[in-house]
Design a protein around this motif. Structure first.
Motif, PDB file in Angstrom:
ATOM      1  N   ALA A 108     -40.170  15.541 -36.418  1.00 46.44           N
ATOM      2  CA  ALA A 108     -39.320  14.417 -36.013  1.00 46.44           C
ATOM      3  C   ALA A 108     -38.753  14.648 -34.608  1.00 46.44           C
ATOM      4  CB  ALA A 108     -38.188  14.245 -37.019  1.00 46.44           C
ATOM      5  N   LEU A 109     -38.301  15.887 -34.340  1.00 49.34           N
ATOM      6  CA  LEU A 109     -37.705  16.184 -33.025  1.00 49.34           C
ATOM      7  C   LEU A 109     -38.720  15.921 -31.911  1.00 49.34           C
ATOM      8  CD1 LEU A 109     -35.719  19.497 -33.742  1.00 49.34           C
ATOM      9  CD2 LEU A 109     -34.923  17.124 -33.886  1.00 49.34           C
ATOM     10  N   GLN A 110     -39.976  16.311 -32.149  1.00 50.53           N
ATOM     11  CA  GLN A 110     -41.010  16.116 -31.131  1.00 50.53           C
ATOM     12  C   GLN A 110     -41.376  14.645 -30.988  1.00 50.53           C
ATOM     13  OE1 GLN A 110     -42.313  18.440 -29.008  1.00 50.53           O
ATOM     14  NE2 GLN A 110     -40.763  19.782 -29.903  1.00 50.53           N
ATOM     15  N   THR A 111     -41.478  13.964 -32.123  1.00 50.98           N
ATOM     16  CA  THR A 111     -41.908  12.560 -32.081  1.00 50.98           C
ATOM     17  C   THR A 111     -40.834  11.652 -31.481  1.00 50.98           C
ATOM     18  OG1 THR A 111     -43.163  12.964 -34.082  1.00 50.98           O
ATOM     19  CG2 THR A 111     -42.815  10.659 -33.483  1.00 50.98           C
ATOM     20  N   PHE A 112     -39.628  11.774 -31.985  1.00 55.03           N
ATOM     21  CA  PHE A 112     -38.561  10.857 -31.569  1.00 55.03           C
ATOM     22  C   PHE A 112     -37.835  11.318 -30.315  1.00 55.03           C
ATOM     23  CE2 PHE A 112     -39.330   9.854 -35.973  1.00 55.03           C
ATOM     24  CZ  PHE A 112     -39.311   8.465 -35.974  1.00 55.03           C
ATOM     25  N   GLY A 113     -38.169  12.509 -29.852  1.00 56.60           N
ATOM     26  CA  GLY A 113     -37.482  13.027 -28.668  1.00 56.60           C
ATOM     27  C   GLY A 113     -38.090  12.594 -27.355  1.00 56.60           C
ATOM     28  N   LYS A 114     -39.168  11.803 -27.424  1.00 56.53           N
ATOM     29  CA  LYS A 114     -39.786  11.394 -26.155  1.00 56.53           C
ATOM     30  C   LYS A 114     -40.404   9.998 -26.234  1.00 56.53           C
ATOM     31  CE  LYS A 114     -44.347  13.546 -26.897  1.00 56.53           C
ATOM     32  NZ  LYS A 114     -44.230  14.115 -28.236  1.00 56.53           N
ATOM     33  N   ASP A 115     -40.759   9.472 -25.068  1.00 58.54           N
ATOM     34  CA  ASP A 115     -41.447   8.180 -25.000  1.00 58.54           C
ATOM     35  C   ASP A 115     -42.880   8.415 -24.499  1.00 58.54           C
ATOM     36  OD1 ASP A 115     -41.114   8.657 -22.296  1.00 58.54           O
ATOM     37  OD2 ASP A 115     -39.565   7.149 -22.011  1.00 58.54           O
ATOM     38  N   TRP A 116     -43.466   7.392 -23.836  1.00 60.10           N
ATOM     39  CA  TRP A 116     -44.861   7.547 -23.413  1.00 60.10           C
ATOM     40  C   TRP A 116     -45.033   8.514 -22.237  1.00 60.10           C
ATOM     41  CZ3 TRP A 116     -47.862   2.194 -23.544  1.00 60.10           C
ATOM     42  CH2 TRP A 116     -48.328   2.007 -24.837  1.00 60.10           C
ATOM     43  N   THR A 117     -43.946   8.803 -21.547  1.00 59.48           N
ATOM     44  CA  THR A 117     -44.049   9.785 -20.459  1.00 59.48           C
ATOM     45  C   THR A 117     -44.128  11.142 -21.125  1.00 59.48           C
ATOM     46  OG1 THR A 117     -41.668   9.949 -20.379  1.00 59.48           O
ATOM     47  CG2 THR A 117     -42.675   8.463 -18.804  1.00 59.48           C
ATOM     48  N   ALA A 128     -39.293   7.701 -18.842  1.00 57.55           N
ATOM     49  CA  ALA A 128     -38.521   8.745 -19.520  1.00 57.55           C
ATOM     50  C   ALA A 128     -37.064   8.338 -19.720  1.00 57.55           C
ATOM     51  CB  ALA A 128     -38.614  10.075 -18.780  1.00 57.55           C
ATOM     52  N   GLY A 129     -36.854   7.053 -20.053  1.00 54.79           N
ATOM     53  CA  GLY A 129     -35.507   6.576 -20.344  1.00 54.79           C
ATOM     54  C   GLY A 129     -35.062   6.961 -21.750  1.00 54.79           C
ATOM     55  N   ALA A 130     -36.023   7.174 -22.650  1.00 50.42           N
ATOM     56  CA  ALA A 130     -35.693   7.504 -24.046  1.00 50.42           C
ATOM     57  C   ALA A 130     -36.167   8.912 -24.380  1.00 50.42           C
ATOM     58  CB  ALA A 130     -36.318   6.481 -24.986  1.00 50.42           C
ATOM     59  N   VAL A 131     -35.889   9.841 -23.474  1.00 49.99           N
ATOM     60  CA  VAL A 131     -36.316  11.225 -23.686  1.00 49.99           C
ATOM     61  C   VAL A 131     -35.070  12.103 -23.849  1.00 49.99           C
ATOM     62  CG1 VAL A 131     -37.428  13.205 -22.592  1.00 49.99           C
ATOM     63  CG2 VAL A 131     -38.477  10.957 -22.427  1.00 49.99           C
ATOM     64  N   ALA A 132     -35.075  12.950 -24.862  1.00 45.53           N
ATOM     65  CA  ALA A 132     -33.933  13.855 -25.097  1.00 45.53           C
ATOM     66  C   ALA A 132     -34.363  15.275 -24.740  1.00 45.53           C
ATOM     67  CB  ALA A 132     -33.505  13.768 -26.555  1.00 45.53           C
ATOM     68  N   THR A 133     -33.915  15.753 -23.586  1.00 40.96           N
ATOM     69  CA  THR A 133     -34.354  17.067 -23.120  1.00 40.96           C
ATOM     70  C   THR A 133     -33.255  18.100 -23.203  1.00 40.96           C
ATOM     71  OG1 THR A 133     -33.710  16.486 -20.881  1.00 40.96           O
ATOM     72  CG2 THR A 133     -36.014  16.107 -21.477  1.00 40.96           C
ATOM     73  N   ASN A 134     -32.063  17.678 -23.677  1.00 41.35           N
ATOM     74  CA  ASN A 134     -30.895  18.512 -23.430  1.00 41.35           C
ATOM     75  C   ASN A 134     -29.975  18.647 -24.645  1.00 41.35           C
ATOM     76  OD1 ASN A 134     -29.500  20.134 -21.719  1.00 41.35           O
ATOM     77  ND2 ASN A 134     -28.390  18.456 -20.695  1.00 41.35           N
ATOM     78  N   GLY A 135     -30.549  18.826 -25.828  1.00 43.00           N
ATOM     79  CA  GLY A 135     -29.716  19.016 -27.020  1.00 43.00           C
ATOM     80  C   GLY A 135     -28.955  17.785 -27.456  1.00 43.00           C
ATOM     81  N   GLU A 136     -29.500  16.620 -27.199  1.00 46.71           N
ATOM     82  CA  GLU A 136     -28.816  15.395 -27.615  1.00 46.71           C
ATOM     83  C   GLU A 136     -29.167  15.031 -29.065  1.00 46.71           C
ATOM     84  OE1 GLU A 136     -31.034  15.500 -25.057  1.00 46.71           O
ATOM     85  OE2 GLU A 136     -30.197  14.591 -23.237  1.00 46.71           O
ATOM     86  N   ILE A 137     -28.439  14.040 -29.582  1.00 42.60           N
ATOM     87  CA  ILE A 137     -28.808  13.402 -30.846  1.00 42.60           C
ATOM     88  C   ILE A 137     -29.560  12.123 -30.489  1.00 42.60           C
ATOM     89  CG2 ILE A 137     -27.946  12.228 -32.914  1.00 42.60           C
ATOM     90  CD1 ILE A 137     -25.434  14.060 -32.668  1.00 42.60           C
ATOM     91  N   VAL A 138     -30.744  11.958 -31.082  1.00 45.17           N
ATOM     92  CA  VAL A 138     -31.517  10.745 -30.831  1.00 45.17           C
ATOM     93  C   VAL A 138     -31.152   9.712 -31.886  1.00 45.17           C
ATOM     94  CG1 VAL A 138     -33.836   9.735 -30.789  1.00 45.17           C
ATOM     95  CG2 VAL A 138     -33.420  11.976 -29.728  1.00 45.17           C
ATOM     96  N   VAL A 139     -30.806   8.506 -31.431  1.00 47.50           N
ATOM     97  CA  VAL A 139     -30.471   7.420 -32.345  1.00 47.50           C
ATOM     98  C   VAL A 139     -31.660   6.462 -32.404  1.00 47.50           C
ATOM     99  CG1 VAL A 139     -28.844   5.563 -32.880  1.00 47.50           C
ATOM    100  CG2 VAL A 139     -28.044   7.636 -31.685  1.00 47.50           C
ATOM    101  N   SER A 140     -32.395   6.558 -33.507  1.00 50.27           N
ATOM    102  CA  SER A 140     -33.577   5.701 -33.655  1.00 50.27           C
ATOM    103  C   SER A 140     -33.190   4.405 -34.346  1.00 50.27           C
ATOM    104  CB  SER A 140     -34.647   6.414 -34.476  1.00 50.27           C
ATOM    105  OG  SER A 140     -35.616   5.475 -34.895  1.00 50.27           O
ATOM    106  N   PHE A 141     -33.740   3.295 -33.851  1.00 54.87           N
ATOM    107  CA  PHE A 141     -33.429   1.994 -34.441  1.00 54.87           C
ATOM    108  C   PHE A 141     -34.505   1.513 -35.409  1.00 54.87           C
ATOM    109  CE2 PHE A 141     -30.496   2.346 -30.988  1.00 54.87           C
ATOM    110  CZ  PHE A 141     -29.360   1.720 -31.474  1.00 54.87           C
ATOM    111  N   ASP A 142     -35.352   2.443 -35.833  1.00 52.20           N
ATOM    112  CA  ASP A 142     -36.473   2.089 -36.718  1.00 52.20           C
ATOM    113  C   ASP A 142     -36.036   1.402 -38.011  1.00 52.20           C
ATOM    114  OD1 ASP A 142     -38.163   3.136 -34.896  1.00 52.20           O
ATOM    115  OD2 ASP A 142     -39.085   4.628 -36.221  1.00 52.20           O
ATOM    116  N   TYR A 143     -34.858   1.731 -38.506  1.00 48.09           N
ATOM    117  CA  TYR A 143     -34.414   1.124 -39.763  1.00 48.09           C
ATOM    118  C   TYR A 143     -33.471  -0.061 -39.553  1.00 48.09           C
ATOM    119  CZ  TYR A 143     -36.720   4.826 -42.294  1.00 48.09           C
ATOM    120  OH  TYR A 143     -37.683   5.655 -42.806  1.00 48.09           O
ATOM    121  N   MET A 144     -33.290  -0.438 -38.275  1.00 46.94           N
ATOM    122  CA  MET A 144     -32.528  -1.671 -38.014  1.00 46.94           C
ATOM    123  C   MET A 144     -33.533  -2.706 -37.531  1.00 46.94           C
ATOM    124  SD  MET A 144     -28.940  -0.261 -36.434  1.00 46.94           S
ATOM    125  CE  MET A 144     -28.215  -1.895 -36.323  1.00 46.94           C
ATOM    126  N   ASN A 145     -34.412  -3.104 -38.441  1.00 44.37           N
ATOM    127  CA  ASN A 145     -35.554  -3.948 -38.051  1.00 44.37           C
ATOM    128  C   ASN A 145     -35.543  -5.293 -38.765  1.00 44.37           C
ATOM    129  OD1 ASN A 145     -36.086  -3.086 -40.578  1.00 44.37           O
ATOM    130  ND2 ASN A 145     -38.119  -2.241 -40.145  1.00 44.37           N
TER     131      ASN A 145
END
Lengths: 249, 464
Positions: free
Chosen positions: B25-34, B78-95
């Motif tokens: 999950a960290l790898q998948t949701f931690g980055k975008d297409w860049t 790279a607007g949705a990339v977490a490189t620095n120990g952040e929490i990623v907030v995914s909106f996948d379940y707000m659909n």
């Protein structure tokens, strides 16, 4: 060699067909119409024969309402020389279409008649065969390759389990399958030139054919909607469902 | 508090199973297409409501942890990339699509609604959501709005911004704001809604949006024209625009099309070749419009601007002609393209493009340059392909040098270093080529108002 190509105006392949509320047929109001994809392949094959120097003249014929002229114009833009529209607003079933095409065949005396193997609206796959039977011409159906050699034409047909090649004496009927060729686009300069090509209007009555539908449509329905899938919690539940609900194990 | 304790606290704010810390999950949701940056988030959370998002924001403020928003992850900056120990907030379940109003022609959606889902929903209602682009099947509405996504219909329908009537957002302070109340007319001071559009999640997170819909287009017809010269693109555009409302005006070079043709089973538009091609789309509402199009084409040929052209005769042909343009990105992907997304005012496009082309060709004659873009909006995609014998690192290093030249030319023409992809991390260092130092200071000031602790997508667009 003179080639006659039949084309049909049908609902566009990419349009989602909707059934009329009274279940009498498919709703065609304001729906995008286009040339039947198999007919596009038929036109393309004729044009290629002309480019090879085999065909000398291509005549395109369509049966349908006045607006079917659009599909004839498209064929003319693709390289056909002249068009004939047998104008009718009535329903035209396979046998009637074959009779009309027979009348045109007798008038035009082509060496080859090329049709799509079927139209994507009624999916009958009959007209080419019926035309061959009515005129006594040999037929090469589901063609994936066409090679003209003198008075003969070799047609490679796609059949169950492989390919079969038949040699036909001309005049002959060919119906096209998907892999015969890839139709080109109509170029804009050719579309403009096509406006000056002759397009003759005629009617079933002019050709001495009375339209007599032999089939009655009882009802047209949407295909049954698929049930949504479900998620199972574990393998045990999956096995249970396969055994007791789907009854496949 | 240890990281484990933090995660435990976090779990109390969300539904069960909606906090993930597994590596996948960290790898998948931690980055975008860049794919340049190494993702290093501490957790991925999947809120289901605005209130949960608010709770997460308050939690992040309290513990001073950065939050990175995550939608369809199709961003290119790279607007949705977490490189620095952040929490990623995914909106996948707000659909969820929440509400539709036929008389207002509006639809209220949660931020995680996928663009295509909205397009299909609109179609089912007999209406049309016109913002469209290659990644519409994955991208989410919240991300579209946060990056003010554009795409292929901008010339007629504008950017995402033009379709937002209302927003519900959670600010960096943890406040819930309902912006603009879905009103078409509302002149009551600062329109905060527009600050959140294109903010890339740096001021707060969008949780719901009310979008405008419009009537469905009729009989969309596609022309592909072969152009004799680059300068002709503008002549052709202006000629057609005098009579016809175009829904798209795209351009691509012969090299670009060559890659598409080599890549797949898309047929070439016509036998001959042209150095550049233009794709035009319009609604052929009547025979009159078609006659106009023919006459305009004839004029373009007479002027010597256009060498050949084709027109779609069916939907299938229209789609295949579009594939010549839309297939470019995919077909050049194996060549590790260096991508730029730049814009100038429409009239300056040919001059601007030629200047950049000349600079790159002069310094790197071995590089293959692929041009395409939404030229009707002045938006160009410059792609430089990596020569196969050049190592990746060396290639990207040289591209950084190219960046400078390109952006200097962008600055000279008063253009933008990011027309539609946004700033994120990849364009942050180049912001000053498009925005003045004073302007950037004001941007920072705005950020401080909404997000004083720099919690929301920290390090993106600007540094505080």
């Amino acid at each position: 060699m003179k080639v006659l190509v039949a084309v049909k105006r049908v609902i566009d392949y990419n349009v989602k067909a909707r059934v009329k509320p009274d279940n009498t047929g498919v709703d065609l109001t304001n729906v995008k119409m286009a040339m039947n994809p198999f007919c596009e392949i038929a036109v393309e094959e004729a044009v290629r024969l002309k480019e090879k120097g085999v065909a000398s003249e291509i005549v395109v014929v369509s049966i349908g309402p006045k607006v079917a002229q659009e599909q004839i114009r498209t064929s003319l833009a693709l390289g056909a020389d002249r068009g004939i529209l047998i104008e009718t607003d009535e329903e035209v079933q396979s046998l009637d279409a074959a009779k009309l095409l027979k009348a045109v065949f007798e008038k035009e005396q082509p060496n080859l008649v090329i049709l799509g193997k079927q139209s994507i609206d009624s999916d009958n796959n009959q007209t080419g065969q019926m035309l061959a039977a009515l005129t006594g011409m040999p037929q090469g159906t589901f063609a994936s390759e066409v090679a003209v050699e003198g008075d003969k034409v070799n047609v490679t047909r796609e059949i169950d389990g492989g390919l079969v090649t038949v040699a036909l004496n001309t005049p002959a009927v060919i119906t096209t399958d998907l892999r015969l060729n890839e139709p080109r686009y109509a170029s804009l300069p050719n579309i403009m030139k096509a406006k000056k090509k002759p397009l003759e209007l005629t009617s079933p009555a002019d050709l001495g054919v009375e339209l007599k539908p032999s089939l009655t449509t009882l009802k047209v329905e949407e295909p049954a909607t698929r049930q949504a899938g479900i998620k199972v919690a574990d393998v045990a539940e999956l096995v249970d469902k396969l055994k007791n609900e789907a009854k496949v194990i | 508090m240890t990281q484990e304790q933090l995660i435990e606290e976090l779990k109390k704010l969300l539904d069960e199973g909606k906090v993930r810390t597994d590596n996948d999950a960290l790898q998948t949701f931690g980055k975008d297409w860049t794919k340049i940056h190494e993702p290093k988030p501490i957790a991925i959370v999947f809120p289901k409501s605005t209130e949960q998002v608010q709770a997460i924001v308050k939690f992040a403020n309290e513990h001073n942890i950065g939050l990175v928003p995550s939608g369809g992850r199709t961003g290119l900056s790279a607007g949705a990339v977490a490189t620095n120990g952040e929490i990623v907030v995914s909106f996948d379940y707000m659909n969820q699509i929440l509400e539709f109003s036929g008389s207002d022609r509006t639809v209220r959606c949660q931020a995680g609604v996928v663009t295509e889902q909205l397009q299909n929903y609109a179609e089912e209602q007999g209406l049309y959501y016109p913002v469209d682009f290659a990644s519409a099947g994955s991208s989410q509405l919240g991300g579209n709005i946060s990056t003010n996504a554009g795409g292929i219909k901008v010339i007629r329908y504008g950017m995402s911004r033009d379709w937002v009537l209302g927003l519900k957002v959670v600010t960096g302070n943890g406040d819930i704001l309902e912006l603009n109340k879905d009103l078409e007319k509302n002149n009551t001071g600062y329109d905060i809604r527009h600050l959140f559009i294109g903010a890339e999640g740096t001021l707060g997170f969008i949780t719901e949006a009310t979008m405008k819909l419009t009537r469905q287009p009729t009989n969309l017809t596609v022309l592909v024209l072969g152009l004799a010269d680059l300068d002709n693109t503008m002549n052709v555009l202006q000629t057609f625009q005098q009579k016809i409302d175009l829904t798209a005006y795209e351009f691509f070079s012969h090299q670009a099309m060559g890659h598409v043709l080599a890549h797949g089973d898309v047929p070439a538009p016509f036998e001959g070749e042209a150095p550049y091609y233009a794709l035009l789309e319009f609604e052929a509402i009547s025979d009159g419009v078609m006659d106009d199009a023919m006459a305009l084409f004839e004029k373009c040929v007479e002027e010597g601007w256009v060498v050949d052209g084709v027109i779609s005769q069916s939907e299938t042909q229209a789609q295949n002609l579009w594939r010549l343009r839309e297939g470019i990105s995919e077909s050049i992907a194996p060549h590790t393209p260096y991508k730029n997304d730049i814009s100038v005012v429409v009239s300056k496009v040919p001059e601007f493009l030629q200047e950049i082309d000349a600079v790159v060709t002069e310094h790197y004659p071995d590089f293959e340059i692929i041009w395409f873009g939404h030229i009707g909006d002045g938006n160009l995609h410059l792609n430089i392909l990596k020569p196969s014998d050049l190592p990746k690192e060396e290639f990207f290093e040289k591209c950084l040098q190219v960046n400078k030249w390109v952006f200097q030319i962008v600055e000279k023409y008063n253009g933008s270093v990011s027309a539609e992809h946004g700033v994120g991390l990849t364009k942050k260092d180049y912001l000053s080529y498009t925005r003045s130092p004073t302007e950037i200071e004001y941007m920072k000031g705005i950020k401080r108002v909404f997000d004083p602790k720099n919690i929301m997508n920290p390090g993106k667009v600007i540094d505080l």
